[in-house]
Design a protein around this motif. Structure first.
Motif, PDB file in Angstrom:
ATOM      1  N   THR A   1       0.874  -1.172   0.000  1.00  0.00           N
ATOM      2  CA  THR A   1       0.000   0.000   0.000  1.00  0.00           C
ATOM      3  C   THR A   1       0.913   1.225   0.000  1.00  0.00           C
ATOM      4  OG1 THR A   1      -0.177   0.243   2.423  1.00  0.00           O
ATOM      5  CG2 THR A   1      -1.719  -1.259   1.338  1.00  0.00           C
TER       6      THR A   1
ATOM      7  N   VAL B   1      -1.013  -0.842  -4.403  1.00  0.00           N
ATOM      8  CA  VAL B   1      -2.308  -0.188  -4.245  1.00  0.00           C
ATOM      9  C   VAL B   1      -2.058   1.176  -3.613  1.00  0.00           C
ATOM     10  CG1 VAL B   1      -4.567  -0.266  -3.121  1.00  0.00           C
ATOM     11  CG2 VAL B   1      -3.513  -2.378  -3.983  1.00  0.00           C
TER      12      VAL B   1
ATOM     13  N   VAL C   1      -2.979   4.380  -1.625  1.00  0.00           N
ATOM     14  CA  VAL C   1      -3.933   4.853  -0.621  1.00  0.00           C
ATOM     15  C   VAL C   1      -3.465   6.237  -0.193  1.00  0.00           C
ATOM     16  CG1 VAL C   1      -5.091   4.395   1.565  1.00  0.00           C
ATOM     17  CG2 VAL C   1      -4.306   2.482   0.161  1.00  0.00           C
TER      18      VAL C   1
ATOM     19  N   HIS D   1      -7.147   4.190  -3.684  1.00  0.00           N
ATOM     20  CA  HIS D   1      -8.259   4.498  -2.794  1.00  0.00           C
ATOM     21  C   HIS D   1      -7.978   5.807  -2.074  1.00  0.00           C
ATOM     22  CE1 HIS D   1     -10.247   0.520  -3.037  1.00  0.00           C
ATOM     23  NE2 HIS D   1      -9.015   0.110  -3.280  1.00  0.00           N
TER      24      HIS D   1
ATOM     25  N   LYS E   1      -7.720   7.857   1.139  1.00  0.00           N
ATOM     26  CA  LYS E   1      -7.403   7.487   2.518  1.00  0.00           C
ATOM     27  C   LYS E   1      -8.572   7.876   3.427  1.00  0.00           C
ATOM     28  CE  LYS E   1      -3.194   8.289   3.676  1.00  0.00           C
ATOM     29  NZ  LYS E   1      -1.955   9.006   4.062  1.00  0.00           N
TER      30      LYS E   1
ATOM     31  N   GLN F   1     -14.969   1.908   4.436  1.00  0.00           N
ATOM     32  CA  GLN F   1     -13.907   2.299   3.508  1.00  0.00           C
ATOM     33  C   GLN F   1     -12.657   1.444   3.700  1.00  0.00           C
ATOM     34  OE1 GLN F   1     -13.767   6.452   4.587  1.00  0.00           O
ATOM     35  NE2 GLN F   1     -15.077   7.064   2.879  1.00  0.00           N
ATOM     36  N   MET F   2     -12.345   1.141   4.951  1.00  0.00           N
ATOM     37  CA  MET F   2     -11.180   0.299   5.207  1.00  0.00           C
ATOM     38  C   MET F   2     -11.396  -1.107   4.659  1.00  0.00           C
ATOM     39  SD  MET F   2      -8.440   1.628   6.399  1.00  0.00           S
ATOM     40  CE  MET F   2      -7.685   0.013   6.539  1.00  0.00           C
TER      41      MET F   2
ATOM     42  N   ASP G   1     -13.125  -1.872   2.078  1.00  0.00           N
ATOM     43  CA  ASP G   1     -12.937  -1.776   0.624  1.00  0.00           C
ATOM     44  C   ASP G   1     -11.455  -1.827   0.277  1.00  0.00           C
ATOM     45  OD1 ASP G   1     -15.639  -1.609   0.125  1.00  0.00           O
ATOM     46  OD2 ASP G   1     -15.682   0.577  -0.039  1.00  0.00           O
ATOM     47  N   ILE G   2     -10.646  -1.116   1.057  1.00  0.00           N
ATOM     48  CA  ILE G   2      -9.203  -1.110   0.823  1.00  0.00           C
ATOM     49  C   ILE G   2      -8.624  -2.501   1.044  1.00  0.00           C
ATOM     50  CG2 ILE G   2      -6.990  -0.238   1.692  1.00  0.00           C
ATOM     51  CD1 ILE G   2      -8.471   2.412   2.308  1.00  0.00           C
TER      52      ILE G   2
ATOM     53  N   SER H   1      -9.513  -4.760  -1.786  1.00  0.00           N
ATOM     54  CA  SER H   1      -8.733  -4.417  -2.967  1.00  0.00           C
ATOM     55  C   SER H   1      -7.309  -4.945  -2.844  1.00  0.00           C
ATOM     56  CB  SER H   1      -8.720  -2.901  -3.161  1.00  0.00           C
ATOM     57  OG  SER H   1      -7.949  -2.543  -4.278  1.00  0.00           O
TER      58      SER H   1
ATOM     59  N   SER I   1     -13.517   4.945  -5.588  1.00  0.00           N
ATOM     60  CA  SER I   1     -13.704   5.666  -4.337  1.00  0.00           C
ATOM     61  C   SER I   1     -14.213   7.075  -4.623  1.00  0.00           C
ATOM     62  CB  SER I   1     -12.386   5.748  -3.561  1.00  0.00           C
ATOM     63  OG  SER I   1     -11.926   4.457  -3.225  1.00  0.00           O
TER      64      SER I   1
END
Length: 355
Positions: A52, A78, A80, A104, A106, A117-118, A120-121, A124, A202
């Motif tokens: 990340t 990824v 973030v 994504h 943050k 949201q976390m 989703d991260i 991913s 996002s």
């Protein structure tokens, strides 16, 4: 276990992300880097399965770090990073060009949607850890028009498209920005039909994506507005937080209806409206993405006489959405990504030449 390396200049964010990943049974946090050069060293020494990456680092920005990782020790990345303006979002898309796979916004710790949201991260990162990456990304080329189409899976133009007011609608999720960019770069300026796109992402990224694609492809790319009249040569992106539909009069209709397939905007909602109102004049395209959004809508376009394309498994970062469409018989053609733009050119430019 999925070995993840967290790169962020904020100690509190590194600690928070590490705790969130440690809650998952299939993740192991192998390290946390506070700057770019630490990240490069840790990627080399710890060999994580996925990284990340924050954009803003004190010694070396995310562009350079991502590019160097992809040149020397390729690993799924990824992004973030905090997005406050469209220009911030464009930075995330520029990272796609250096080799990042997804990005994504943050999440703010005090946000009421923080946990969602976390998750989703985390999902991913889990998916991207399985993607096979190679050294550096190659530049997209405007050669798709000459690419070979998969034989015996393509409906004839006369069977697939009739009537006036033709339209292309595209749905995509994970891996979509790269795929959409490649398709648009293979289309000539002033492409003779409007294109509507639903891209899951996002919040805060859609305008940045439109700007990024406009700068790279030269096409007229806009965020769709309610009651817009569809115009040939214009590419419309569904705005965030609302569904996008097409009326019988070929105007855009934005609605605040409930989520469909857990998503808003939903590709299924767009595809179903296109099938219902335009039928045989439509081409539907479903690209890489997790989940099943768009699959049933693609089938409806096919049932109503339209021509449908699903991206094939080999070229998809995630074969969820197109795979579901193939499974239920929604795709007339199953094509590699580098053939889809060429197929659109053959369909529409071929029809024009025949006249």
């Amino acid at each position: 276990m999925i070995k993840v390396l967290i790169v962020d200049d904020s100690a509190s964010v590194r600690t928070l992300f590490a705790e969130m990943f440690k809650r998952e049974d299939d993740f192991e946090v192998v390290g946390c880097a506070e700057d770019g050069y630490s990240a490069l060293r840790m990627v080399r020494d710890l060999k994580p399965d996925v990284v990340t990456m924050d954009v803003n680092l004190p010694d070396c920005d995310g562009f350079r770090v991502t590019r160097m990782i992809m040149e020397d020790n390729p690993v799924p990345i990824v992004i973030v990073s905090a997005i406050y303006r469209a220009s911030d979002a464009e930075i995330g898309f520029r990272l796609i060009d250096t080799g990042a796979l997804a990005f994504h916004n943050k999440p703010a710790l005090k946000s009421e949607n923080f946990e969602e949201q976390m998750q989703d991260i985390i999902l991913s990162v889990r998916l991207m850890s399985e993607v096979r990456v190679v050294r550096r990304k190659t530049r997209f080329r405007r050669e798709a028009i000459n690419e070979k189409v998969v034989p015996d899976k393509v409906a004839s133009r006369s069977e697939s498209l009739t009537g006036k007011g033709k339209i292309v609608c595209i749905g995509a999720s994970t891996g979509g920005p790269q795929a959409i960019k490649q398709i648009l770069m293979s289309l000539p300026q002033g492409f003779p039909v409007p294109i509507l796109i639903v891209q899951h992402m996002s919040d805060g990224f859609t305008k940045g994506m439109a700007n990024w694609l406009k700068n790279h492809t030269g096409h007229d790319i806009r965020i769709a507005s309610h009651d817009d009249e569809l115009k040939p040569g214009v590419i419309y992106f569904a705005p965030e937080g609302v569904h996008t539909e097409i009326s019988p009069k070929r105007r855009i209709v934005l609605t605040d209806a409930p989520n469909v397939n857990g998503i808003k905007p939903s590709a299924s909602v767009l595809f179903n409206s296109v099938a219902r109102n335009l039928g045989r004049s439509a081409v539907g395209v479903l690209l890489t993405g997790m989940g099943r959004d768009g699959a049933d809508g693609l089938l409806e376009i096919r049932r109503n006489g339209g021509y449908t394309i699903a991206q094939d498994e080999e070229s998809s970062i995630v074969f969820g959405m197109p795979g579901e469409a193939v499974k239920i018989g929604g795709a007339v053609s199953v094509l590699p990504l580098d053939s889809i733009g060429g197929e659109l050119c053959r369909i529409f430019l071929g029809l024009l030449e025949d006249k």
